[in-house]
Design an enzyme around this catalytic site. Sequence first.
Site, PDB file in Angstrom:
ATOM      1  N   SER A  24      -8.251  19.323  49.004  1.00  0.00           N
ATOM      2  CA  SER A  24      -8.081  17.948  49.496  1.00  0.00           C
ATOM      3  C   SER A  24      -6.597  17.613  49.627  1.00  0.00           C
ATOM      4  O   SER A  24      -6.216  16.853  50.524  1.00  0.00           O
ATOM      5  CB  SER A  24      -8.813  16.936  48.611  1.00  0.00           C
ATOM      6  OG  SER A  24      -8.207  16.823  47.351  1.00  0.00           O
TER       7      SER A  24
ATOM      8  N   HIS B 183       0.500  17.967  39.558  1.00  0.00           N
ATOM      9  CA  HIS B 183      -0.266  18.089  38.315  1.00  0.00           C
ATOM     10  C   HIS B 183      -0.931  16.742  38.038  1.00  0.00           C
ATOM     11  O   HIS B 183      -0.281  15.700  38.121  1.00  0.00           O
ATOM     12  CB  HIS B 183       0.676  18.473  37.165  1.00  0.00           C
ATOM     13  CG  HIS B 183      -0.056  18.676  35.889  1.00  0.00           C
ATOM     14  ND1 HIS B 183      -0.818  19.802  35.639  1.00  0.00           N
ATOM     15  CD2 HIS B 183      -0.181  17.892  34.799  1.00  0.00           C
ATOM     16  CE1 HIS B 183      -1.369  19.694  34.451  1.00  0.00           C
ATOM     17  NE2 HIS B 183      -1.001  18.549  33.909  1.00  0.00           N
TER      18      HIS B 183
ATOM     19  N   THR C 116       9.142  25.564  37.924  1.00  0.00           N
ATOM     20  CA  THR C 116       9.983  26.513  37.195  1.00  0.00           C
ATOM     21  C   THR C 116       9.022  27.406  36.411  1.00  0.00           C
ATOM     22  O   THR C 116       7.805  27.184  36.444  1.00  0.00           O
ATOM     23  CB  THR C 116      10.934  25.797  36.211  1.00  0.00           C
ATOM     24  OG1 THR C 116      10.132  25.129  35.227  1.00  0.00           O
ATOM     25  CG2 THR C 116      11.818  24.792  36.933  1.00  0.00           C
TER      26      THR C 116
ATOM     27  N   GLU D 220      -2.691  11.275  44.615  1.00  0.00           N
ATOM     28  CA  GLU D 220      -2.098  12.597  44.871  1.00  0.00           C
ATOM     29  C   GLU D 220      -1.851  12.788  46.364  1.00  0.00           C
ATOM     30  O   GLU D 220      -0.826  13.324  46.787  1.00  0.00           O
ATOM     31  CB  GLU D 220      -3.022  13.706  44.363  1.00  0.00           C
ATOM     32  CG  GLU D 220      -3.157  13.748  42.848  1.00  0.00           C
ATOM     33  CD  GLU D 220      -3.958  14.953  42.367  1.00  0.00           C
ATOM     34  OE1 GLU D 220      -3.978  15.982  43.068  1.00  0.00           O
ATOM     35  OE2 GLU D 220      -4.570  14.855  41.293  1.00  0.00           O
TER      36      GLU D 220
HETATM   37  C1  GRF Z   1      -5.725  18.343  41.996  1.00  0.00           C
HETATM   38  O1  GRF Z   1      -6.186  17.419  41.067  1.00  0.00           O
HETATM   39  C2  GRF Z   1      -4.373  18.833  41.596  1.00  0.00           C
HETATM   40  O2  GRF Z   1      -3.616  17.863  40.937  1.00  0.00           O
HETATM   41  C3  GRF Z   1      -4.697  19.945  40.654  1.00  0.00           C
HETATM   42  O3  GRF Z   1      -5.837  20.562  41.196  1.00  0.00           O
HETATM   43  C4  GRF Z   1      -6.539  19.632  41.995  1.00  0.00           C
HETATM   44  C5  GRF Z   1      -6.653  20.233  43.361  1.00  0.00           C
HETATM   45  O4  GRF Z   1      -7.471  19.516  44.192  1.00  0.00           O
HETATM   46  N1  GRF Z   1      -3.561  20.801  40.489  1.00  0.00           N
HETATM   47  P1  GRF Z   1      -7.604  19.926  45.727  1.00  0.00           P
HETATM   48  O5  GRF Z   1      -7.970  21.407  45.781  1.00  0.00           O
HETATM   49  O6  GRF Z   1      -6.301  19.643  46.396  1.00  0.00           O
HETATM   50  O7  GRF Z   1      -8.723  19.076  46.250  1.00  0.00           O
END
Ligand code: GRF
Length: 223
Positions: free
Chosen positions: A18, A114, A146, A179
């Site tokens: 996503s 994250h 990192t 995100e």
């Molecule tokens: C997201 O919550 C991201 O923060 C974490 O893994 C998830 C990935 O979701 N690292 P997607 O595959 O982008 O839908």
Amino acid sequence: MTSGKRSRLVVLISGSGSNLQAFIDASKDGNLNADIVGVISNKADVLGLQRAQDAGISNEVLDHRAFPSREHFDAELGERVSSYQPDLVILAGFMRILTPDFVSRFAGHIMNIHPSLLPKYPGLHTHQRAIDAGDKKGGATVHFVTSDLDGGPAIVQAEVPIMGDDTADLLASRVLVQEHQIYPLAAHWFCEGRLTLENGVPQLNGNALQKTGFLFSTAITEQ
Ligand code: GRF
């Protein structure tokens, strides 16, 4: 708002993608001065690969289980990534710990997102841990990568409230919406040359960012 030459992005995924979709959309809509030139997944048959396919983006699977060690996998992954000549590497739900060799190969040109307000809750099960701790807010952090797992310098954070009856899934979906805003935004800043990493400290428009990065609400007006 874009200027100059479009950057080249490679996106690494392991699942639904996503965040990859948010990059695809931002790139099309003019909110990201970059083209996604390649998508690599360490898992076959994931929705993220379909998203890349649908958008006409070159995509491939590199199965870590086919390699005798993490070092061997990362060496090949590094070759594949480099073959796209990227300006920036985007880890988007890529569920592999990367070796220091891989990270140093792309140092200053690799980002991750994250799902917690780092430095809180590096690692897995971030939403459940925030709920269990009685936190009033959760969120996500975009950071430079990192070799310190989930410990690289923060670029931008978005916060969401944690409700009394929240489950990890509910909180995760609320955080994901954020995100999808902050990750392409951070990449856009980088591609425009406004975001750099100087001696391990991210600078936005020439100013050092605070330890937890830019807070998204402020970032929106800044955009
Ligand atoms: C997201 O919550 C991201 O923060 C974490 O893994 C998830 C990935 O979701 N690292 P997607 O595959 O982008 O839908």
